[in-house]
Design a protein around this motif. Structure first.
Motif, PDB file in Angstrom:
ATOM      1  N   GLY A  61       3.566  46.784 -30.042  1.00  0.00           N
ATOM      2  CA  GLY A  61       3.688  46.946 -31.864  1.00  0.00           C
ATOM      3  C   GLY A  61       3.356  46.201 -32.790  1.00  0.00           C
ATOM      4  O   GLY A  61       2.678  46.159 -33.347  1.00  0.00           O
ATOM      5  N   ILE A  62       4.276  44.708 -32.489  1.00  0.00           N
ATOM      6  CA  ILE A  62       4.654  43.582 -33.411  1.00  0.00           C
ATOM      7  C   ILE A  62       2.471  43.269 -32.704  1.00  0.00           C
ATOM      8  O   ILE A  62       2.492  42.656 -34.207  1.00  0.00           O
ATOM      9  CB  ILE A  62       5.267  42.891 -32.304  1.00  0.00           C
ATOM     10  CG1 ILE A  62       6.385  42.941 -32.422  1.00  0.00           C
ATOM     11  CG2 ILE A  62       4.897  40.876 -32.640  1.00  0.00           C
ATOM     12  CD1 ILE A  62       7.840  41.957 -32.154  1.00  0.00           C
ATOM     13  N   ALA A  63       2.262  43.119 -31.974  1.00  0.00           N
ATOM     14  CA  ALA A  63       0.721  42.624 -31.741  1.00  0.00           C
ATOM     15  C   ALA A  63      -0.037  43.367 -32.622  1.00  0.00           C
ATOM     16  O   ALA A  63      -1.596  43.088 -32.795  1.00  0.00           O
ATOM     17  CB  ALA A  63      -0.007  43.216 -30.234  1.00  0.00           C
ATOM     18  N   ALA A  64      -0.044  44.905 -32.175  1.00  0.00           N
ATOM     19  CA  ALA A  64      -1.773  45.938 -33.110  1.00  0.00           C
ATOM     20  C   ALA A  64      -0.896  45.115 -34.160  1.00  0.00           C
ATOM     21  O   ALA A  64      -2.121  45.494 -35.321  1.00  0.00           O
ATOM     22  CB  ALA A  64      -0.621  47.148 -32.899  1.00  0.00           C
ATOM     23  N   SER A  65       0.168  45.536 -35.234  1.00  0.00           N
ATOM     24  CA  SER A  65       0.034  45.722 -36.498  1.00  0.00           C
ATOM     25  C   SER A  65       0.049  43.964 -37.132  1.00  0.00           C
ATOM     26  O   SER A  65      -0.756  44.145 -38.070  1.00  0.00           O
ATOM     27  CB  SER A  65       2.195  45.520 -37.222  1.00  0.00           C
ATOM     28  OG  SER A  65       3.126  44.678 -36.127  1.00  0.00           O
ATOM     29  N   MET A  66       0.188  42.760 -36.058  1.00  0.00           N
ATOM     30  CA  MET A  66      -0.290  41.243 -36.515  1.00  0.00           C
ATOM     31  C   MET A  66      -1.791  41.145 -36.355  1.00  0.00           C
ATOM     32  O   MET A  66      -1.953  41.155 -37.420  1.00  0.00           O
ATOM     33  CB  MET A  66       0.685  40.470 -36.161  1.00  0.00           C
ATOM     34  CG  MET A  66       1.996  39.836 -36.055  1.00  0.00           C
ATOM     35  SD  MET A  66       2.448  39.855 -38.086  1.00  0.00           S
ATOM     36  CE  MET A  66       1.906  38.227 -37.868  1.00  0.00           C
TER      37      MET A  66
ATOM     38  N   THR B 220      -4.153  36.789 -33.180  1.00  0.00           N
ATOM     39  CA  THR B 220      -4.321  37.392 -32.766  1.00  0.00           C
ATOM     40  C   THR B 220      -3.036  37.818 -32.365  1.00  0.00           C
ATOM     41  O   THR B 220      -1.598  36.960 -32.068  1.00  0.00           O
ATOM     42  CB  THR B 220      -5.048  36.284 -31.833  1.00  0.00           C
ATOM     43  OG1 THR B 220      -4.770  36.799 -30.308  1.00  0.00           O
ATOM     44  CG2 THR B 220      -4.376  35.450 -31.559  1.00  0.00           C
ATOM     45  N   LYS B 221      -2.682  38.384 -31.234  1.00  0.00           N
ATOM     46  CA  LYS B 221      -0.993  38.524 -29.796  1.00  0.00           C
ATOM     47  C   LYS B 221      -1.130  37.554 -29.172  1.00  0.00           C
ATOM     48  O   LYS B 221       0.295  37.395 -29.143  1.00  0.00           O
ATOM     49  CB  LYS B 221      -1.738  39.937 -29.393  1.00  0.00           C
ATOM     50  CG  LYS B 221      -2.670  39.841 -28.089  1.00  0.00           C
ATOM     51  CD  LYS B 221      -2.697  41.003 -27.426  1.00  0.00           C
ATOM     52  CE  LYS B 221      -3.819  40.820 -26.085  1.00  0.00           C
ATOM     53  NZ  LYS B 221      -3.856  41.574 -25.270  1.00  0.00           N
TER      54      LYS B 221
END
Length: 416
Positions: free
Chosen positions: A115-120, A126-127
């Motif tokens: 979720g952190i990766a997708a939101s950023m 980038t993740k």
């Protein structure tokens, strides 16, 4: 004047007592609105509009009932859930519960970093940058901070959930129609409607929330005479949790549902909002997703570290150092490293991981709720603070419904 001054002093003392106790219930409730929860509410709003707002009233009640029991056990016994399970049910039951608990929490922790990766990524980050940085912050705050500092930090980021309220209000919903559909719901008996209903109720109460809440109350050192303030904290957290869920459904139900936009995740909802509601509303939604994932990335490893340490009689507590509680802080560190590390693997099947986590949580929840009821009604450990007969009737009905819905969610083919 002396009487007035005394009254003011009493009010001031009560306010200080409330502020000193509030925290665990508020944090545990909000952590339940994690990436998976926000995805569920977004999907509900996009597919059903306001048609499934009414169950949120039931969700508030169920969440408050379960969370109150968890906090009460922590205050009365001074022990976490893992401690009580080991003492009352033996090592075999403890091992079985903890095996499911650890596996479920690990998969959900991976989902939170996803979720952190997708939101950023919605902000162009980038993740490979966002995930290591967020993981380091999550680790540093707990390992280097004390309980009071960590709790204040988690309360502060919990308030960022209010971005969803702003998104909901900005969507300019027809409030009379919203109120009408809550008061006079049109309940359908088709598969899609019922499955969304079950998913929405089932996503609210998870085992890790109960482990974290009880352990946090113990770690905070709340006294029995202050329990009335703990109840206030729990009820405030339950209301806040569902309040945020309401506005997520409201925003997606107002903007996405009339446009016929179907989403499968919270990040899909944030992207879909942009052409329909503008960048600001879309970015607010994305910030909410980032915050939800970030908060749960703290709570899940903490709940796991508490549970494992208590279950096996090891020292635990945020105020402890690595030398004082090596297992507790070691488990916390390992969970963060594994959860964040897996997200950095290019071909990791995130959808499968999220599905597995939901399934394992569904298997574990009935056991946790039944064990909790056994413990809270045990006079040897709870004394006069066992459930009353009326409370037991209400609680058993609530738990039975939750277990039924969880089973239906885990095995939908049996129902549909």
């Amino acid at each position: 004047m002396k009487l007035l001054e005394r009254v003011r002093n009493l009010k001031g003392a009560r306010l200080i007592a409330i502020l000193s106790v509030i925290g665990p219930g508020f944090i545990a409730g909000n952590a339940g609105n994690d990436a998976g929860g926000i995805a569920t509410y977004s999907i509900v709003g996009a597919r059903e509009g306001y048609g499934l707002l009414w169950p949120l009233l039931l969700v508030t009640f169920a969440l408050a009932v379960i969370q109150e029991m968890s906090s009460r056990m922590g205050v009365v016994t001074g022990k976490g859930f893992g401690d009580l399970v080991r003492e009352q049910f033996g090592i075999r039951v403890t091992l079985a519960v903890m095996a499911l608990f650890v596996f479920a929490n690990l998969t959900v922790t991976i989902a939170e970093f996803a979720g952190i990766a997708a939101s950023m990524e919605l902000f162009g980050v980038t993740k490979y940058v966002s995930v290591p940085v967020s993981a380091f912050i999550v680790w540093l705050v707990v390992v280097k901070g004390n309980f009071k500092q960590v709790e204040r930090f988690l309360i502060a980021i919990s308030l960022i959930y209010l971005t969803y309220v702003i998104s909901g209000v900005m969507s300019n919903p027809p409030w009379k129609e919203v109120a009408r559909q809550i008061a006079l719901p049109h309940i359908r008996m088709d598969k899609d409607y019922l499955l969304l209903f079950i998913t929405m109720v089932g996503t609210t109460i998870t085992p890790y929330m109960q482990f974290y809440l009880q352990s946090a109350v113990v770690d905070k050192g709340v006294r029995l005479e202050d329990y009335r303030f703990v109840k206030l904290d729990v009820y405030a957290g339950s209301i806040m949790t569902v309040f945020i869920a309401f506005f997520i459904v409201l925003a997606t139900g107002t903007i996405l549902h009339p446009a016929g936009v179907v989403v499968d995740s919270a990040e899909d909802a944030a992207r879909a909002l942009e052409p329909l509601a503008g960048n600001f509303a879309s970015h607010l939604f994305a910030v909410g997703l980032l915050n939800a994932s970030f908060l749960a990335a703290f709570v899940l490893p903490l709940a796991t570290a508490y549970g494992l340490s208590e279950a096996f009689g090891w020292e635990s507590g945020i105020n402890k150092t690595f030398r004082e509680a090596p297992q507790f802080l070691g488990f916390y560190t390992a969970f963060i490293m594994i959860g964040a590390g897996i997200i950095l693997v290019p071909t990791v099947p995130l959808i499968s991981i999220m599905f597995i986590s939901q399934t394992i949580n569904g298997i574990l929840l009935p056991f946790v709720l039944i064990i909790m009821l056994k413990l809270v009604n045990n006079r040897e450990i709870m004394g006069e603070y066992v459930n009353s007969k009326r409370m037991n009737i209400v609680t058993w009905i609530t738990v039975a419904i939750l277990i039924l819905l969880t089973v239906m969610l885990g095995v939908p083919s049996f129902v549909f």
